[in-house]
Design an enzyme around this catalytic site. Sequence first.
Site, short mmCIF file in Angstrom:
data_model
loop_
_atom_site.label_atom_id
_atom_site.label_comp_id
_atom_site.label_asym_id
_atom_site.label_seq_id
_atom_site.Cartn_x
_atom_site.Cartn_y
_atom_site.Cartn_z
N LYS A 17 -19.02 -0.29 -9.38
CA LYS A 17 -17.79 0.19 -8.74
C LYS A 17 -17.93 1.69 -8.51
O LYS A 17 -18.71 2.35 -9.20
CB LYS A 17 -16.58 -0.09 -9.64
N ASP A 47 -11.80 -0.94 -1.43
CA ASP A 47 -10.82 -1.17 -2.50
C ASP A 47 -9.61 -0.33 -2.09
O ASP A 47 -9.47 0.00 -0.90
CB ASP A 47 -11.40 -0.74 -3.87
P1 NDP Z 1 -4.61 -1.09 -0.58
O1 NDP Z 1 -4.90 0.36 -0.68
O2 NDP Z 1 -4.78 -1.79 0.70
O3 NDP Z 1 -3.11 -1.38 -1.08
C1 NDP Z 1 -2.64 -1.02 -2.33
C2 NDP Z 1 -1.14 -1.29 -2.31
O4 NDP Z 1 -0.60 -1.14 -3.62
C3 NDP Z 1 -0.39 -0.30 -1.44
O5 NDP Z 1 0.70 -0.96 -0.85
C4 NDP Z 1 0.08 0.73 -2.45
O6 NDP Z 1 1.20 1.49 -2.06
C5 NDP Z 1 0.46 -0.20 -3.57
N1 NDP Z 1 0.59 0.50 -4.82
C6 NDP Z 1 -0.28 1.34 -5.40
N2 NDP Z 1 0.21 1.80 -6.55
C7 NDP Z 1 1.43 1.21 -6.69
C8 NDP Z 1 2.45 1.26 -7.67
N3 NDP Z 1 2.30 2.02 -8.75
N4 NDP Z 1 3.57 0.51 -7.48
C9 NDP Z 1 3.71 -0.26 -6.39
N5 NDP Z 1 2.79 -0.32 -5.42
C10 NDP Z 1 1.68 0.40 -5.57
O7 NDP Z 1 -5.49 -1.78 -1.73
P2 NDP Z 1 -5.91 -3.29 -1.89
O8 NDP Z 1 -4.82 -4.17 -1.40
O9 NDP Z 1 -7.27 -3.46 -1.35
O10 NDP Z 1 -6.04 -3.42 -3.48
C11 NDP Z 1 -4.94 -3.78 -4.31
C12 NDP Z 1 -5.46 -4.23 -5.65
O11 NDP Z 1 -6.33 -5.35 -5.49
C13 NDP Z 1 -6.28 -3.20 -6.44
O12 NDP Z 1 -6.08 -3.40 -7.82
C14 NDP Z 1 -7.71 -3.57 -6.08
O13 NDP Z 1 -8.63 -3.12 -7.06
C15 NDP Z 1 -7.59 -5.09 -6.09
N6 NDP Z 1 -8.64 -5.80 -5.36
C16 NDP Z 1 -8.86 -5.57 -4.04
C17 NDP Z 1 -9.84 -6.26 -3.37
C18 NDP Z 1 -10.03 -6.14 -1.90
O14 NDP Z 1 -10.79 -6.94 -1.35
N7 NDP Z 1 -9.38 -5.23 -1.22
C19 NDP Z 1 -10.73 -7.20 -4.09
C20 NDP Z 1 -10.34 -7.46 -5.45
C21 NDP Z 1 -9.35 -6.75 -6.05
P3 NDP Z 1 1.04 3.02 -1.55
O15 NDP Z 1 0.71 2.90 -0.11
O16 NDP Z 1 2.37 3.62 -1.82
O17 NDP Z 1 -0.05 3.66 -2.37
#
Ligand code: NDP
Length: 446
Positions: free
Chosen positions: A127, A167
Amino acid sequence: MLDEKIAPSYEEVIRRNPGEVEFHQAAREVLVSLGPVLAKHPELAEHKVIERICEPERQIIFRVPWQDDSGEVHINRGFRVEFNSALGPYKGGLRFHPSVYLGIVKFLGFEQIFKNALTSMPIGGGKGGSDFDPKNRSDDEVMRFCQSFMTELYRHIGEYTDVPAGDIGVGTREIGYLFGQYKRITNRYESGVLTGKGLEWGGALVRTEATGYGAVFFAEEMLKVRGQSLDGATCVVSGSGNVAIYAIEKIRALGGRVVSCSDSDGVVHDPAGIDLELLKRIKEVERGRVKDYAEQRGGATYRDGGDIWRIPCDVAFPCATQNELTAKNAAALVEGGCQAVVEGANMPTTPEAVDVLTEAKVAFGPGKAANAGGVATSALEMQQNASRDRWTFSHTEKRLSEIMTDIHDLCHRTAAEYGREGDYVAGANIAGFLRVGEAMVAQGLI
Ligand code: NDP
């Protein structure tokens, strides 16, 4: 409770990695499951597999200087932790977020080892990322940052060495800039060096949707075991990024109704069901906030800093970030009648919250199994790149669905074998650890 034979290894993790609390948490969450495994497989203890698996093979930390649009110079820190290559090249995403430091990268890299093992694909665990915040930055600024980041990273990665992906904060735009710079420096069109690429230049269909879709397929399998399904279920999905959006899409396709989503500013409640086309436009095209969604959608309400877990639901999908679902939140979910919690994000549920859910007999799908669809589809992207092939959406989605069913069945079966029927945390940890541990023993002391 940690087994007394394993407790010293955990103490060593804490001593060697001071202050890296998320890494300590991730390590503990795996190690608590492993006592019975060492009893059954003493060779793994003899070869010190636990001690070796907790120490990354390589950790790279580097300076990332770049200039903003006004000419001001900024310095960020870049990371790549190459954790374990027993099963294949290091594989795992890059996270760009101000909270990133070594402890976050190591927790994610450690989880990734076991997740990747569960997919049965030939990929190791790694990572990386940076404390750079792409939010409110222009495309040019993001491009300059990505180019500077890759100017160091390129020497550590390669299709047979280490294959980063996206990510939090790293999507197709960032992967494009990173790939461009890698190609320019190395003079190689090496498609397999990064996954999550644009569809026109080596990306795979379904990769964008894969993590969210995969988590929903996993949830459907878990519910099936209990004689339930997502059809007609009310669901809550936290976050509104890549994972959340495609979880919402697949839940809807399977007959569920998603009544809430969020971002780090607040929570939307839309009792009629989230209008996905509107949400996608705001998040993917306009790069807006969920507050904008509530303003444009009749019947939806928005609360700054609201608590999404107080909204009653049958199934909850935490899809935002680590430790977003606490014991208090878990108690609220139980009170609201929640039947299952399935992690789309990495480690979003605190250990205390998992205890509350387990006590209340709520089915719990841990991220290292439930969100493995993303990395599994990345491995399918590598497969297509290597064979210069391109699969259709429906073929790839079918493969994803089969992989998620296999991961579910492996976790379920392994939990039962170890006397922990229905405990997907134990099943995922044990099955993943066994695959990696046995490969490490076979490959000798390296
Ligand atoms: P993105 O950056 O696309 O989205 C993250 C989302 O989470 C945004 O809407 C963000 O809001 C929100 N967020 C972050 N912090 C908080 C918080 N404290 N409270 C509420 N909402 C919050 O990331 P991903 O969707 O790609 O990733 C999300 C999760 O999934 C992570 O844990 C990642 O490690 C995991 N993951 C992702 C994969 C992938 O293929 N993308 C694969 C496997 C796991 P804001 O815009 O305000 O920051």
